[in-house]
Design an enzyme around this catalytic site. Structure first.
Site, PDB file in Angstrom:
ATOM      1  CD  GLU A 142      50.200  80.085  78.526  1.00 54.62           C
ATOM      2  OE1 GLU A 142      50.319  78.861  78.395  1.00 54.62           O
ATOM      3  OE2 GLU A 142      50.963  80.910  77.990  1.00 54.62           O
ATOM      4  CG  ASP A 180      54.400  76.735  73.245  1.00 61.59           C
ATOM      5  OD1 ASP A 180      53.673  76.500  74.226  1.00 61.59           O
ATOM      6  OD2 ASP A 180      55.630  76.648  73.278  1.00 61.59           O
ATOM      7  CG  ASP A 225      56.905  74.354  79.525  1.00 60.52           C
ATOM      8  OD1 ASP A 225      56.581  73.605  78.595  1.00 60.52           O
ATOM      9  OD2 ASP A 225      57.150  75.561  79.371  1.00 60.52           O
TER      10      ASP A 225
END
Length: 831
Positions: A413, A410, A483
């Site tokens: 990026e 997670d 999300d």
């Protein structure tokens, strides 16, 4: 003419036209570059220019890499190209002003001064690159021509509509928390496009950048980046599936994951204790709702959200017996997936350990870079550094040895990436964040994938991540759409997001079913609609913030019973869905496919972002608005059938379909084969000794084909090892010679052929119930492998028998049940 293996040089001069720049090209920022000489190596054409060198390498007949290497520029390794070039027969023709490099499928015309490259497929100009690239530390800048009517897909996760032309978009992987119906920048950007002219243009660059898709000038595509690699790849083809196949053969195939990947997941933010995790699994079992995986979010390593990231070890107060829990779950067919993040907080138990190992990105002062973000004061794992791999992978390995089945990466990026953070890239040295930002998730996935292959060669990796780069599919990345807002607006763009990513090899893209972010109260209609859609997306994983339960087992009986047949359908479709996974692993063709796959020149289908194909049989149109009683479906040409009631539909326009809360429009294309099995509670119980094979017959389809792939569901490279079976189905119809009923089928023959070898769980024989849809009358004669099959009048007798047929006049279905089929079989039906 002298022919050699690889590239050919034709020494005789050929007169070629000198290229003329169009007016629009003159306004671009491309840097003029001038040819000086060239040379041919085994599989490359090298151009020496006044600014450095340019190489052109064919990776297959239809894929060429163009790599500019200006003097003084630092070049990073390729991200896109994971396979070695294949042998390609290429000719080189020379003229005073130009060179022409030609493979059997792709031609590159090279104007010498100023340097300009044009790309042709079967005589059609695809695009032209104008100008070179800058030298030294200047930004990379490539400029290409666009046709007036060209549709452009790509640039990654965005909510913009299917045609991305006219936009100027940042290439910087960035979280967009709570997005809904609009987003120009999200978690997973891709520096590339696919054109309606059947070519792909892919920039092999992982730096911070920008892509201008005809925004500044309508006929110009421009790519720029802060650094990275000054290279791009052009892929040509006749169809979109062919494009994908060519691209995947050069970039790397997405590996086939374990069968359990297609099952149901229990997932939320998050399970706080071992007792809670055990209770949710038990709840699924008590209610007889299938379950194959549980996902543990960040509470597995800490009691609250802030201050613990980087511990990467079980919180023994909350999870006192993780070994026992993992073993019990595995025995119950439940696979455990753990979240990990690349942030090591200064307050975590491993901070000093990571510092001492040299595993963290550095700051300008040469010390580990620290900064504040939502979860605390932190450093960032330097996934590019071998030191970081040597420290980080053993932690993952220990968890996998303990019984963890999959890794969830997670915030990759990465979510916060200071511009002055420095990464240690092997062979190059320290590079700033902007030079490698979009390569971060890619390298992280590669790290985990390589660790799996080295230490767990008997297992298929499961690597779920929300950011990466072109080429990340070859590491088995299972991405999701981030999300998303828990609202109707969040549901609406999920088809678009999945289709765009699937066109570039990311066939396992999926959404947090039910929506993740926000939502003050539970909306049962929204929740049901999202999970109905999820049955036909690659990963069925409801996931959300915990104040509203994402798992169906914690909702009302009405919600559970509305969703039960849908979840059971997901499992009944395992033979079909696993075949889609196999096809994706071999060709890159995604599980979710745009409607224009059936008619690539149809502009309405190219723009369609609400409906899609699930494999080659299903058309799915999720309901994305509340209170719907009818729903529009853009139905391509041909004959289609309503999956639920069997109604025959003629395509070619938008059709309004009636819906209730129990249904969404799901159509089946005439001529489709759909293998199904019985309902099971976990994929570990999957068996194919008894199959139901549906065939959707219609007089408009004289012949049809289908297939079903199967192996043990766990062995890596089962296909290469010959440990698989591939059932090939075919249908051949013969129409009646009747003036009054010219479309009546007189005979139908269904064949099944099997290829492959042996594997654990392979049936020695099969009992197959063939269900023929759209049967207007009871047949006169049915034979299977020459054996006469009687037609009985009572469904009860059919259910009890083993070599019988039953015709249901109301549903227009003919069911033929046979047992003890070994290998090939032939069904012959005469009307």
């Amino acid at each position: 003419m002298r022919l050699v293996t690889g590239f050919y040089a034709i020494l005789s001069l050929v007169v070629l036209p000198v290229f003329q720049l169009e007016a629009a090209e003159a306004v671009t920022a491309g840097v003029e570059e001038h040819y000086q000489s060239h040379r041919v190596t085994e599989n490359q054409l090298w151009l020496t220019t006044d600014r450095g060198e340019v190489s052109l390498t064919f990776y297959n007949n239809a894929t060429v890499e163009v790599f500019y290497q200006p003097t003084g520029r630092i070049q990073l390794p390729s991200l896109i190209l994971g396979n070695k070039p294949q042998p390609v027969q290429v000719t080189l023709k020379q003229a005073a002003d130009s060179l022409t490099l030609e493979s059997p499928a792709l031609t590159v015309q090279i104007q010498k001064s100023p340097l300009s490259l044009r790309f042709y497929h079967q005589g059609q100009l695809l695009t032209e690159q104008v100008g070179g690239v800058a030298q030294g530390a200047e930004p990379i800048d490539f400029t290409f021509s666009l046709d007036t009517n060209e549709t452009l897909f790509g640039a990654g996760q965005r909510v913009l509509g299917m045609d991305r032309r006219g936009h100027k978009l940042p290439l910087y992987n960035k979280a967009h928390y709570g997005y809904s119906t609009e987003s120009s920048q999200m978690y997973f950007s891709l520096a590339g496009i696919m054109s309606s002219k059947n070519y792909m243009l892919l920039f092999d660059n992982g730096a911070t950048g920008e892509i201008d898709l005809g925004h500044t000038a309508n006929d110009i595509l421009r790519f720029s980046a802060q650094g990275g690699r000054s290279a791009y790849v052009v892929v040509a083809g006749n169809t979109t599936p062919e494009l994908l196949s060519h691209y995947i053969s050069a970039s790397g195939k997405p590996p086939l994951p374990a069968r359990w990947t297609l099952g149901n997941y229990a997932s939320r933010f998050g399970y706080r204790t071992e007792a809670e995790a055990r209770a949710v699994v038990q709840k699924f079992r008590e209610l007889a709702l299938p379950l194959d995986a549980i996902v543990l979010d960040l509470y597995w390593f800490g009691p609250d959200i802030q201050g613990h990231m980087g511990n990467l070890a079980w919180d023994r107060k909350a999870f006192p017996d993780p070994d026992g829990m993992l073993a019990d779950f595995a025995a119950d067919g439940v696979n455990t997936i753990l979240i990990t993040e690349p942030f090591i907080l200064t307050s975590s138990t491993r901070w000093q350990e990571a510092v001492d190992a040299g595993a963290l990105a550095l700051g300008p002062d040469g010390k580990p870079k620290t900064f504040d973000f939502y979860f605390g004061n932190t450093g960032l794992l330097d996934v590019f550094s071998p030191k970081a791999t040597a420290w980080f992978w053993p932690i993952n390995r220990q968890l996998l040895q303990q019984g963890v089945a999959g890794i969830w990466g997670d915030l990759g990026e990465p979510e916060v990436h200071p511009a002055d953070a420095l990464h240690d890239v092997p062979g190059i040295g320290l590079l700033p964040a902007d030079a490698v930002h979009n390569a971060y998730g890619h390298r992280w996935a590669e790290l985990v994938h390589n660790g799996f292959k080295a230490d767990f060669p008997e297992r298929r990796p499961f690597i779920m991540m929300r950011a990466g780069n072109l080429g990340s599919q070859r590491f088995g990345m299972v991405p999701w759409t981030g999300d998303v807002d828990r609202s109707w607006g969040g549901l609406k763009p999920q088809v678009e997001l999945a289709l765009q990513m699937g066109l570039f090899g990311f066939g396992w893209i999926h959404s947090d079913l039910g929506g993740f972010a926000g939502g003050e109260t539970f909306d049962p209609e929204l929740y049901i609609r999202w999970l109905q859609y999820g049955v036909f997306q690659p990963v069925f994983r409801p996931h959300a913030q915990e104040h509203i339960a994402p798992e169906p087992v914690f909702h009302s009986t009405e919600v559970i019973e509305t969703l039960r047949p849908w979840l059971e359908l997901r499992y009944r479709l395992l033979p079909y869905n696993y075949t889609l996974a196999y096809q994706h692993s071999q060709t890159g063709i995604p599980l979710m496919r745009p409607l224009f796959f059936l008619d690539e020149q149809n502009r309405a289908l190219r723009d369609e972002a609400n409906s899609y194909l699930w494999g080659d049989a299903f058309l799915v149109a999720p309901v994305t608005a509340p209170g719907a009683t009818r729903w529009p479906v853009n139905v391509p040409n041909g004959i289609w059938f309503d999956f639920f009631n069997g109604e025959r539909l003629v395509g070619g326009n938008v059709i309004e379909r009636p819906v209730t809360l129990d249904t969404i429009p799901v159509l089946v294309k005439a001529g489709s084969f759909i293998p199904m099995t019985s309902v099971i509670q976990r994929t570990a119980d999957y068996r194919s000794e008894a199959l139901t094979l549906h065939y959707y017959a219609d007089s408009s389809v004289i012949s049809a084909q289908g297939e079903m792939y199967e192996d043990d569901g766990v062995t890596p490279d089962a296909l290469a090892k010959g440990q698989y079976s591939l059932l090939r189905f075919a249908a051949e119809s013969q129409l009646a010679e009747s003036a009054t009923q010219p479309d009546r089928v007189a005979q139908l023959q269904i064949t099944m052929q099997q290829e492959g070898g042996d594997y654990q769980g392979k049936p020695t024989q099969r009992a197959i119930t063939l269900v023929l849809h759209n049967q207007r009358a009871q047949p006169k004669n049915i034979r299977v492998d020459g054996r006469f099959i009687p037609v009985v009048a009572q469904p009860q007798r059919f259910a009890r028998g083993s070599e019988l047929a039953y015709y249901d006049k109301a549903s227009k279905q003919l069911k033929i049940k046979v047992s003890k089929l070994q290998g090939d079989a032939v069904w012959h039906i005469q009307y």
